[in-house]
Write a protein that holds these residues in place. Structure first.
Motif, PDB file in Angstrom:
ATOM      1  N   THR A  75      -2.253   8.241   8.069  1.00 12.00           N
ATOM      2  CA  THR A  75      -1.558   7.575   6.960  1.00 12.00           C
ATOM      3  C   THR A  75      -2.495   6.662   6.182  1.00 12.00           C
ATOM      4  OG1 THR A  75       0.554   7.625   8.143  1.00 12.00           O
ATOM      5  CG2 THR A  75       0.342   6.030   6.351  1.00 12.00           C
ATOM      6  N   VAL A  76      -3.235   5.838   6.911  1.00 10.49           N
ATOM      7  CA  VAL A  76      -4.131   4.889   6.246  1.00 10.49           C
ATOM      8  C   VAL A  76      -5.275   5.616   5.542  1.00 10.49           C
ATOM      9  CG1 VAL A  76      -5.726   2.961   6.617  1.00 10.49           C
ATOM     10  CG2 VAL A  76      -3.552   3.024   7.843  1.00 10.49           C
ATOM     11  N   MET A  77      -5.811   6.661   6.172  1.00 18.97           N
ATOM     12  CA  MET A  77      -6.915   7.387   5.555  1.00 18.97           C
ATOM     13  C   MET A  77      -6.470   8.179   4.320  1.00 18.97           C
ATOM     14  SD  MET A  77      -9.640   6.525   7.047  1.00 18.97           S
ATOM     15  CE  MET A  77      -9.010   4.921   7.567  1.00 18.97           C
ATOM     16  N   ASP A  78      -5.207   8.636   4.328  1.00 17.87           N
ATOM     17  CA  ASP A  78      -4.673   9.285   3.129  1.00 17.87           C
ATOM     18  C   ASP A  78      -4.653   8.312   1.962  1.00 17.87           C
ATOM     19  OD1 ASP A  78      -4.322  11.698   4.353  1.00 17.87           O
ATOM     20  OD2 ASP A  78      -2.175  11.442   4.750  1.00 17.87           O
ATOM     21  N   ARG A  79      -4.262   7.083   2.235  1.00 15.36           N
ATOM     22  CA  ARG A  79      -4.265   6.060   1.187  1.00 15.36           C
ATOM     23  C   ARG A  79      -5.685   5.767   0.706  1.00 15.36           C
ATOM     24  NH1 ARG A  79       0.074   7.475   1.501  1.00 15.36           N
ATOM     25  NH2 ARG A  79       2.034   6.332   1.730  1.00 15.36           N
ATOM     26  N   ALA A  80      -6.620   5.743   1.633  1.00 12.48           N
ATOM     27  CA  ALA A  80      -8.024   5.522   1.253  1.00 12.48           C
ATOM     28  C   ALA A  80      -8.523   6.662   0.378  1.00 12.48           C
ATOM     29  CB  ALA A  80      -8.889   5.385   2.502  1.00 12.48           C
ATOM     30  N   GLY A  81      -8.121   7.888   0.715  1.00 12.04           N
ATOM     31  CA  GLY A  81      -8.515   9.042  -0.094  1.00 12.04           C
ATOM     32  C   GLY A  81      -7.933   8.972  -1.494  1.00 12.04           C
ATOM     33  N   GLU A  82      -6.683   8.550  -1.608  1.00  8.60           N
ATOM     34  CA  GLU A  82      -6.060   8.407  -2.919  1.00  8.60           C
ATOM     35  C   GLU A  82      -6.764   7.333  -3.749  1.00  8.60           C
ATOM     36  OE1 GLU A  82      -1.988   7.602  -2.155  1.00  8.60           O
ATOM     37  OE2 GLU A  82      -1.569   9.599  -1.314  1.00  8.60           O
ATOM     38  N   ARG A  83      -7.175   6.260  -3.079  1.00 10.59           N
ATOM     39  CA  ARG A  83      -7.895   5.191  -3.780  1.00 10.59           C
ATOM     40  C   ARG A  83      -9.229   5.706  -4.303  1.00 10.59           C
ATOM     41  NH1 ARG A  83      -8.122   2.144   0.187  1.00 10.59           N
ATOM     42  NH2 ARG A  83      -6.071   1.202  -0.093  1.00 10.59           N
ATOM     43  N   PHE A  84      -9.909   6.508  -3.499  1.00 10.77           N
ATOM     44  CA  PHE A  84     -11.188   7.081  -3.932  1.00 10.77           C
ATOM     45  C   PHE A  84     -10.989   8.012  -5.126  1.00 10.77           C
ATOM     46  CE2 PHE A  84     -14.073  10.769  -3.600  1.00 10.77           C
ATOM     47  CZ  PHE A  84     -15.265  10.130  -3.912  1.00 10.77           C
ATOM     48  N   LYS A  85      -9.954   8.848  -5.072  1.00 11.37           N
ATOM     49  CA  LYS A  85      -9.684   9.769  -6.185  1.00 11.37           C
ATOM     50  C   LYS A  85      -9.373   9.000  -7.466  1.00 11.37           C
ATOM     51  CE  LYS A  85      -7.978  13.578  -3.323  1.00 11.37           C
ATOM     52  NZ  LYS A  85      -6.780  14.394  -2.937  1.00 11.37           N
ATOM     53  N   MET A  86      -8.625   7.918  -7.334  1.00 17.17           N
ATOM     54  CA  MET A  86      -8.302   7.111  -8.516  1.00 17.17           C
ATOM     55  C   MET A  86      -9.571   6.496  -9.110  1.00 17.17           C
ATOM     56  SD  MET A  86      -6.073   6.069 -10.637  1.00 17.17           S
ATOM     57  CE  MET A  86      -4.559   6.570  -9.786  1.00 17.17           C
TER      58      MET A  86
END
Length: 285
Positions: A123-134
């Motif tokens: 869950t936390v790493m998915d959020r980190a991935g979304e932050r990187f994509k943004m």
């Protein structure tokens, strides 16, 4: 019909090549600024805060130590850009040898702590991935604006030029297969490591894309350079459209070009079949 499709294919070939160049430039910025590693750093910090309240006061510093650990870091002062749950556990155990607070946490509730890491990691790493994509989307937008402005890229004039120049249109259509191959190679390449070798690999990709652009023989930059986009309302609108089109990203234009080429082959085959049918009917007469 074929002339219109060829014009569209030629136009997308040009837009795709510049979008690819932006993609590589964004990757180079990402490596240089450690965007992936910094997004992961924030993710590990949030994870540590969640799994153990005793880590809250030093979560950021601990996350930094984890991602700079020699076993997973990408070089001196280069944060790790990828992390697995087991790697996080192993690094925490390694750091415990020199950190009494981590050692105490592991001694008291190691199984519970590691179970929490497993439960929250994805869950936390998915959020980190979304932050990187943004973050990369913002960098892509900036490069789209800068490149369109630097080239004074007027999409409206470019499309008119391609649609009225048969030689240019034919050259761009003939390049479409090689541009697709180059695009697939760049887009499917694994993320470049945050090392000197990684930057060299990205530079090689940029050189390959630049070589394809030169084959078009298009003179896009005004000589001498001037703000030609402000010569007329149409030129200004063409510049704005170029910024928007480049901002859509290379994957969008890769799929668009592939679909158009498939459509062109279908239309070409249909026309050939109709011509053969007409010739056969004329022969019977």
């Amino acid at each position: 019909m074929l002339n219109f499709l060829d014009s569209a294919i030629g136009f997308i070939v040009v837009i795709l090549m510049f979008s690819l160049l932006i993609t590589v430039l964004v990757q180079m910025v990402g490596v240089f600024l450690q965007l992936r590693g910094k997004s992961l750093l924030r993710g590990v910090e949030l994870l540590l805060r969640e799994v153990d309240p005793s880590f809250k006061s030093q979560a950021k510093a601990l996350a930094d130590r984890v991602l700079n650990h020699p076993a997973i870091a990408e070089g001196e002062k280069r944060l790790a850009s990828a992390l697995r749950p087991n790697e996080l556990k192993l690094v925490l155990e390694s750091l415990a040898a020199s950190d009494p607070q981590i050692q105490a946490a592991l001694d008291e509730r190691k199984e519970e702590l590691f179970a929490q890491i497993d439960a929250w990691f994805e869950t936390v790493m998915d959020r980190a991935g979304e932050r990187f994509k943004m973050n990369t989307r913002w960098v892509t937008t900036v490069f789209a604006v800068l490149l369109a402005f630097a080239l004074q890229l007027d999409s409206i004039t470019l499309f008119k030029q391609i649609s009225t120049n048969a030689e240019l249109r034919g050259r761009l259509v003939a390049m479409s297969d090689s541009v697709l191959a180059t695009s697939q190679k760049v887009l499917e390449a694994p993320p470049a490591p945050g090392t000197e070798q990684g930057l060299q690999d990205l530079k090689a990709r940029a050189d390959e894309v630049t070589s394809e652009i030169k084959k078009t023989e298009l003179q896009l930059v005004p000589r001498p350079w001037r703000l030609s986009a402000f010569d007329s309302i149409q030129s200004f609108l063409g510049l704005i459209v170029s910024m928007f089109l480049l901002g859509l990203g290379a994957p969008f234009w890769f799929n668009a070009l592939r679909n158009l080429i498939g459509l062109r082959h279908a239309v070409d085959k249909k026309q050939d079949d109709e011509e053969e049918a007409e010739q056969a009917a004329a022969a019977k007469k």
